[in-house]
Design a protein around this motif. Structure first.
Motif, PDB file in Angstrom:
ATOM      1  N   GLU A  28       0.827  -1.204   0.000  1.00 29.03           N
ATOM      2  CA  GLU A  28       0.000   0.000   0.000  1.00 29.03           C
ATOM      3  C   GLU A  28       0.861   1.253   0.000  1.00 29.03           C
ATOM      4  OE1 GLU A  28      -3.183   0.053   2.837  1.00 29.03           O
ATOM      5  OE2 GLU A  28      -3.446  -2.120   2.721  1.00 29.03           O
ATOM      6  N   MET A  29       1.952   1.224   0.744  1.00 31.63           N
ATOM      7  CA  MET A  29       2.861   2.368   0.748  1.00 31.63           C
ATOM      8  C   MET A  29       3.449   2.590  -0.640  1.00 31.63           C
ATOM      9  SD  MET A  29       6.359   3.149   0.741  1.00 31.63           S
ATOM     10  CE  MET A  29       7.257   1.788   1.516  1.00 31.63           C
ATOM     11  N   VAL A  30       3.866   1.513  -1.296  1.00 37.03           N
ATOM     12  CA  VAL A  30       4.417   1.622  -2.654  1.00 37.03           C
ATOM     13  C   VAL A  30       3.375   2.207  -3.599  1.00 37.03           C
ATOM     14  CG1 VAL A  30       5.225   0.272  -4.629  1.00 37.03           C
ATOM     15  CG2 VAL A  30       6.104  -0.217  -2.341  1.00 37.03           C
ATOM     16  N   ASP A  31       2.136   1.775  -3.463  1.00 41.56           N
ATOM     17  CA  ASP A  31       1.060   2.284  -4.301  1.00 41.56           C
ATOM     18  C   ASP A  31       0.875   3.782  -4.100  1.00 41.56           C
ATOM     19  OD1 ASP A  31      -0.739   1.401  -6.286  1.00 41.56           O
ATOM     20  OD2 ASP A  31      -2.420   1.564  -4.899  1.00 41.56           O
ATOM     21  N   GLU A  32       0.868   4.236  -2.848  1.00 42.57           N
ATOM     22  CA  GLU A  32       0.718   5.667  -2.542  1.00 42.57           C
ATOM     23  C   GLU A  32       1.805   6.488  -3.235  1.00 42.57           C
ATOM     24  OE1 GLU A  32      -1.247   7.639  -0.474  1.00 42.57           O
ATOM     25  OE2 GLU A  32      -2.612   6.100   0.282  1.00 42.57           O
ATOM     26  N   VAL A  33       3.013   6.000  -3.202  1.00 40.63           N
ATOM     27  CA  VAL A  33       4.148   6.760  -3.728  1.00 40.63           C
ATOM     28  C   VAL A  33       4.201   6.697  -5.252  1.00 40.63           C
ATOM     29  CG1 VAL A  33       6.674   6.885  -3.781  1.00 40.63           C
ATOM     30  CG2 VAL A  33       5.482   6.491  -1.600  1.00 40.63           C
ATOM     31  N   HIS A  34       4.129   5.503  -5.818  1.00 41.33           N
ATOM     32  CA  HIS A  34       4.319   5.337  -7.257  1.00 41.33           C
ATOM     33  C   HIS A  34       3.076   5.729  -8.058  1.00 41.33           C
ATOM     34  CE1 HIS A  34       8.211   3.025  -7.422  1.00 41.33           C
ATOM     35  NE2 HIS A  34       7.925   2.924  -6.124  1.00 41.33           N
ATOM     36  N   ARG A  35       1.914   5.232  -7.647  1.00 42.08           N
ATOM     37  CA  ARG A  35       0.714   5.488  -8.445  1.00 42.08           C
ATOM     38  C   ARG A  35       0.363   6.968  -8.449  1.00 42.08           C
ATOM     39  NH1 ARG A  35      -4.906   2.168  -7.918  1.00 42.08           N
ATOM     40  NH2 ARG A  35      -3.474   0.483  -8.509  1.00 42.08           N
ATOM     41  N   SER A  36       0.550   7.643  -7.337  1.00 38.84           N
ATOM     42  CA  SER A  36       0.216   9.073  -7.300  1.00 38.84           C
ATOM     43  C   SER A  36       1.054   9.850  -8.310  1.00 38.84           C
ATOM     44  CB  SER A  36       0.408   9.640  -5.890  1.00 38.84           C
ATOM     45  OG  SER A  36       1.756   9.530  -5.468  1.00 38.84           O
ATOM     46  N   ARG A  37       2.334   9.521  -8.403  1.00 40.74           N
ATOM     47  CA  ARG A  37       3.173  10.223  -9.384  1.00 40.74           C
ATOM     48  C   ARG A  37       2.730   9.912 -10.806  1.00 40.74           C
ATOM     49  NH1 ARG A  37       8.755   9.718 -12.040  1.00 40.74           N
ATOM     50  NH2 ARG A  37       9.333  11.921 -12.271  1.00 40.74           N
ATOM     51  N   ALA A  38       2.442   8.648 -11.079  1.00 43.63           N
ATOM     52  CA  ALA A  38       2.038   8.264 -12.429  1.00 43.63           C
ATOM     53  C   ALA A  38       0.733   8.940 -12.834  1.00 43.63           C
ATOM     54  CB  ALA A  38       1.900   6.747 -12.513  1.00 43.63           C
ATOM     55  N   GLU A  39      -0.252   8.972 -11.935  1.00 45.43           N
ATOM     56  CA  GLU A  39      -1.553   9.546 -12.283  1.00 45.43           C
ATOM     57  C   GLU A  39      -1.489  11.056 -12.433  1.00 45.43           C
ATOM     58  OE1 GLU A  39      -4.596   8.099  -9.685  1.00 45.43           O
ATOM     59  OE2 GLU A  39      -4.237   6.000 -10.218  1.00 45.43           O
ATOM     60  N   LEU A  40      -0.721  11.723 -11.571  1.00 47.24           N
ATOM     61  CA  LEU A  40      -0.604  13.176 -11.695  1.00 47.24           C
ATOM     62  C   LEU A  40       0.205  13.556 -12.936  1.00 47.24           C
ATOM     63  CD1 LEU A  40      -0.037  14.136  -7.954  1.00 47.24           C
ATOM     64  CD2 LEU A  40      -2.096  14.513  -9.324  1.00 47.24           C
ATOM     65  N   THR A  41       1.206  12.766 -13.260  1.00 44.10           N
ATOM     66  CA  THR A  41       1.969  13.012 -14.482  1.00 44.10           C
ATOM     67  C   THR A  41       1.069  12.882 -15.707  1.00 44.10           C
ATOM     68  OG1 THR A  41       4.089  12.336 -13.509  1.00 44.10           O
ATOM     69  CG2 THR A  41       3.865  12.144 -15.908  1.00 44.10           C
ATOM     70  N   GLU A  42       0.215  11.884 -15.701  1.00 44.92           N
ATOM     71  CA  GLU A  42      -0.725  11.718 -16.816  1.00 44.92           C
ATOM     72  C   GLU A  42      -1.706  12.888 -16.874  1.00 44.92           C
ATOM     73  OE1 GLU A  42      -3.986   8.482 -18.560  1.00 44.92           O
ATOM     74  OE2 GLU A  42      -2.950   8.100 -16.671  1.00 44.92           O
ATOM     75  N   LEU A  43      -2.181  13.334 -15.717  1.00 43.09           N
ATOM     76  CA  LEU A  43      -3.125  14.453 -15.668  1.00 43.09           C
ATOM     77  C   LEU A  43      -2.516  15.732 -16.240  1.00 43.09           C
ATOM     78  CD1 LEU A  43      -5.817  15.742 -14.543  1.00 43.09           C
ATOM     79  CD2 LEU A  43      -4.521  16.182 -12.439  1.00 43.09           C
ATOM     80  N   LEU A  44      -1.252  15.985 -15.930  1.00 39.21           N
ATOM     81  CA  LEU A  44      -0.619  17.247 -16.284  1.00 39.21           C
ATOM     82  C   LEU A  44       0.134  17.201 -17.603  1.00 39.21           C
ATOM     83  CD1 LEU A  44       0.764  18.009 -12.720  1.00 39.21           C
ATOM     84  CD2 LEU A  44      -1.103  19.231 -13.846  1.00 39.21           C
TER      85      LEU A  44
END
Length: 246
Positions: free
Chosen positions: A159-175
């Protein structure tokens, strides 16, 4: 010093690093039990004081790039945690009046939601996806604050890995641009979370208080609240300069 399990991470906080201020929300309020809100009038006075003292507020990416080039004199980092909607409604316009920019750390899975983690505090709206894109177009840096605002060191590893990695990937896609900065919810971090932040590809990460782990992935910041007038801000700045960081 940080242990060998962080080999490869920039383990040094740059010498003479410029100050970094930590804000959350800027709006009028009646109750603020967590002391995360600054009234707009106070915020405007704080920025005016910085400008009159010869400081220019900038986002973390710009601050660190300038520092590496030896050109950070007169710069102060401005950061805003959680991504409250008032960053778009109030903060950006006030920053732009002074020619300042800032970094706002948003929660990838709470866009358009509210601060559900503050159970006893007043409900505050968070920026939605379009607001995040809008403030980025106005020159503000977007960083990740994880997915849901949870203490990372207490989470199971996956879950910690998901918080760190997925958040960056999704925000990068958004922006459409790579997200470079991370901010630990609650300032909660340990070697395990720092290692994951490094492996996720972030260039830097912000903590809260100075500690023995302080480095480019645990940059300490100065909390700014509604009671902070000019004298209190100056005192906090000097305390931060005198406090040893290992």
């Amino acid at each position: 010093m940080i242990g060998s399990e962080l080999a490869g991470v920039d383990q040094r906080l740059p010498g003479g690093a410029p100050p970094v201020l930590m804000y959350h929300s800027v709006q009028d309020y009646v109750s603020d039990p967590y002391r995360v809100t600054v009234r707009p009038e106070r915020f405007a006075r704080q920025l005016r004081w910085l400008r009159l003292r010869g400081w220019t507020g900038v986002g973390m990416g710009e601050l660190l790039r300038a520092h590496r080039r030896g050109r950070a004199r007169g710069l102060v980092g401005l950061t805003f945690d959680d991504g409250y909607a008032d960053f778009d409604d109030t903060v950006v316009a006030t920053l732009r009046e002074h020619g300042f920019t800032a970094t706002v750390f948003v929660l990838a899975h709470r866009l358009g939601g509210y601060n559900a983690w503050d159970g006893d505090g007043p409900r505050k709206s968070l920026m939605n996806a379009e607001q995040v894109r809008r403030v980025a177009r106005q020159g503000m840096e977007i960083g990740s604050h994880g997915l849901l605002h949870r203490p990372l060191s207490e989470l199971p590893h996956t879950e910690m890995v998901d918080e760190v990695h997925r958040s960056r990937a999704e925000l990068t896609e958004l922006l459409g641009v790579a997200v470079e900065g991370f901010c630990y919810p609650y300032g909660d971090l340990d070697r395990r979370t720092m290692r994951e932040v490094d492996q996720a590809g972030y260039s830097y990460a912000c903590a809260v208080r100075p500690a023995s782990l302080a480095c480019g992935l645990a940059i300490p910041r100065i909390h700014v609240g509604d009671r902070d007038n000019e004298l209190r801000l100056e005192a906090k700045r000097w305390r931060a300069r005198l406090r040893p960081v290992q």
